[in-house]
Enzyme design. Structure first.
Site, PDB file in Angstrom:
ATOM      1  N   THR A  12     -40.729  25.026 -34.910  1.00  0.00           N
ATOM      2  CA  THR A  12     -41.687  24.034 -35.411  1.00  0.00           C
ATOM      3  C   THR A  12     -43.070  24.628 -35.632  1.00  0.00           C
ATOM      4  O   THR A  12     -43.790  24.247 -36.563  1.00  0.00           O
ATOM      5  CB  THR A  12     -41.778  22.859 -34.404  1.00  0.00           C
ATOM      6  N   ASP A  56     -34.883  27.492 -37.694  1.00  0.00           N
ATOM      7  CA  ASP A  56     -34.936  26.463 -36.664  1.00  0.00           C
ATOM      8  C   ASP A  56     -34.088  27.037 -35.524  1.00  0.00           C
ATOM      9  O   ASP A  56     -33.005  27.562 -35.760  1.00  0.00           O
ATOM     10  CB  ASP A  56     -34.312  25.168 -37.192  1.00  0.00           C
ATOM     11  N   SER A  57     -34.562  26.938 -34.295  1.00  0.00           N
ATOM     12  CA  SER A  57     -33.878  27.655 -33.215  1.00  0.00           C
ATOM     13  C   SER A  57     -32.493  27.099 -32.901  1.00  0.00           C
ATOM     14  O   SER A  57     -31.741  27.704 -32.141  1.00  0.00           O
ATOM     15  CB  SER A  57     -34.736  27.681 -31.954  1.00  0.00           C
ATOM     16  N   SER A  58     -32.127  25.967 -33.493  1.00  0.00           N
ATOM     17  CA  SER A  58     -30.754  25.480 -33.326  1.00  0.00           C
ATOM     18  C   SER A  58     -29.761  26.449 -33.958  1.00  0.00           C
ATOM     19  O   SER A  58     -28.567  26.401 -33.667  1.00  0.00           O
ATOM     20  CB  SER A  58     -30.594  24.094 -33.961  1.00  0.00           C
ATOM     21  N   ASP A  89     -36.261  24.274 -29.142  1.00  0.00           N
ATOM     22  CA  ASP A  89     -34.948  23.703 -28.792  1.00  0.00           C
ATOM     23  C   ASP A  89     -34.068  24.662 -27.995  1.00  0.00           C
ATOM     24  O   ASP A  89     -33.407  24.257 -27.041  1.00  0.00           O
ATOM     25  CB  ASP A  89     -34.194  23.257 -30.054  1.00  0.00           C
ATOM     26  N   CYS A 275     -27.453  18.287 -11.688  1.00  0.00           N
ATOM     27  CA  CYS A 275     -28.819  17.997 -11.255  1.00  0.00           C
ATOM     28  C   CYS A 275     -29.724  19.132 -11.714  1.00  0.00           C
ATOM     29  O   CYS A 275     -29.339  20.296 -11.668  1.00  0.00           O
ATOM     30  CB  CYS A 275     -28.901  17.909  -9.731  1.00  0.00           C
TER      31      CYS A 275
END
Ligand code: ASN
Length: 340
Positions: A12, A56-58, A89, A275
């Site tokens: 981004t 885009d890091s995806s 991301d 968790c």
């Protein structure tokens, strides 16, 4: 003069709005430079390497991680530190992967990015970029202050392989639930040396082989035998088991049989917790004792991002099953704490 290499992979931070579709798309480094005239006022010599294509890091993957590691190796002697501009991301995955690939690292590798593009008035990109550069350039007694792979975001510096992206909207996008921050930026840039990895004693080297043939089995009440077998009988070489609490699963006989069969087929299974904070403690409850007995490995307090990349990395090294299992349970880059 301190020399820093900025490696621009995308994210981004450098995106612009596509007028046709209205979506954010990666754009070149030049506009980043134009939006941060302050870069010219820094007292460091900055060089830039832009990836092609910028992403885009995806769309990150182990091949691109390998290109990053090779670039750092090739430029290692010419620079005092490295700042990688990366989409948020999957930044924690890349940081974790690099922490294993860059062995005996003696220089800072600081990943950063932003939640709003650098051209936006309210952007968080400028502060993240400028402080990341400052961190990469900071020395103590002539040596880099932070000789490890880390993430700088929203005034905090995290160990890369302890970080998670936990918020998709806040500027405070990252956290490190199981390890303290390495530095904090306020009026002063305050480092916490006790938590920073020591300077390595061996020469820097890289490892770029990954085996990505792994599966993920996330527990939930009601999970069916079919869903479990879709992973355990899928032909993957290893499985990250995202268990409940301190590493617990159902004790239903069919479930235990599925795991036992996978182990018998020489698959490695590493147990981590759903968790975010705390550690796996196999054998603490009846519901994890069987897992321990059948040879499932404890991931202790590793993040999901680190468990995935560490497995891919270890399995890419051509080691035997026993050795991979042994290395999974010890810290090789500060990624886990045993017996917390
Ligand atoms: N989708 C973007 C990326 O990871 C998100 C960001 O950078 N904030 O490339």
């Amino acid at each position: 003069m301190t020399k820093i290499l900025i490696i621009y992979t995308g994210g981004t931070i450098g995106m612009v709005n596509d007028a046709k579709t209205g979506t954010l798309i990666p754009f070149d480094f030049q506009q980043i430079q134009e939006n941060v005239p302050e870069l010219a006022r820094l007292n460091y010599q900055l060089s830039v390497h832009s990836f092609d294509p910028i992403l885009d890091s995806s769309n990150m993957n182990p091949e691109i991680w390998a290109s990053l590691a090779k670039l750092i190796r090739d430029e290692y002697d010419r620079f005092d530190g490295f700042v990688i501009l990366h989409g948020s991301d999957t930044m924690s995955f890349t940081a974790s992967a690099l922490s294993f690939m860059l062995q005996h690292l003696a220089k800072p590798v600081v990943l950063t990015g932003s939640q709003l593009p650098i051209g936006e008035i309210r952007t968080d990109a400028k502060e993240n970029l400028i402080t990341a550069l400052e961190i990469a350039a900071t020395k103590k007694d002539g040596k880099p202050m932070v000789p490890e792979v880390c993430i700088y975001f929203d005034y905090q510096l995290f160990r890369g392989n302890r970080s998670i992206k936990y918020n998709s909207e806040k500027f405070e996008a990252f956290s490190s639930p199981n390890y303290p921050i390495l530095a904090e930026a306020g009026v002063n840039l305050t480092f916490f040396p006790n938590y920073i990895l020591p300077e390595p004693t061996k020469p820097f080297q890289i490892h770029t082989e990954f085996n990505a043939n792994i599966g993920v089995l996330k527990m939930y009440p009601g999970i069916t035998e079919r869903a479990v077998k879709a992973i355990t009988e899928s032909g993957v070489d290893a499985i990250v088991l995202e268990a409940f609490g301190s590493g617990n699963t159902t004790t239903a006989p069919w479930f235990i049989d599925c795991l036992q069969q996978a182990i018998a087929n020489d698959k490695i299974i590493v147990d981590i917790s759903q968790c975010k904070g705390g550690s796996v403690q196999l054998g603490l409850y009846e519901t994890s004792r069987k897992l321990q007995q059948m040879g499932i490995v404890s991931g202790y307090d590793m993040t999901f991002e680190t468990a995935v990349t560490k497995l891919m990395y270890l399995m890419g090294q051509g080691l035997g099953t026993a050795e991979v299992k042994q290395l999974l349970e010890i810290s090789i880059a500060g990624e886990l704490t045993v017996g917390n």
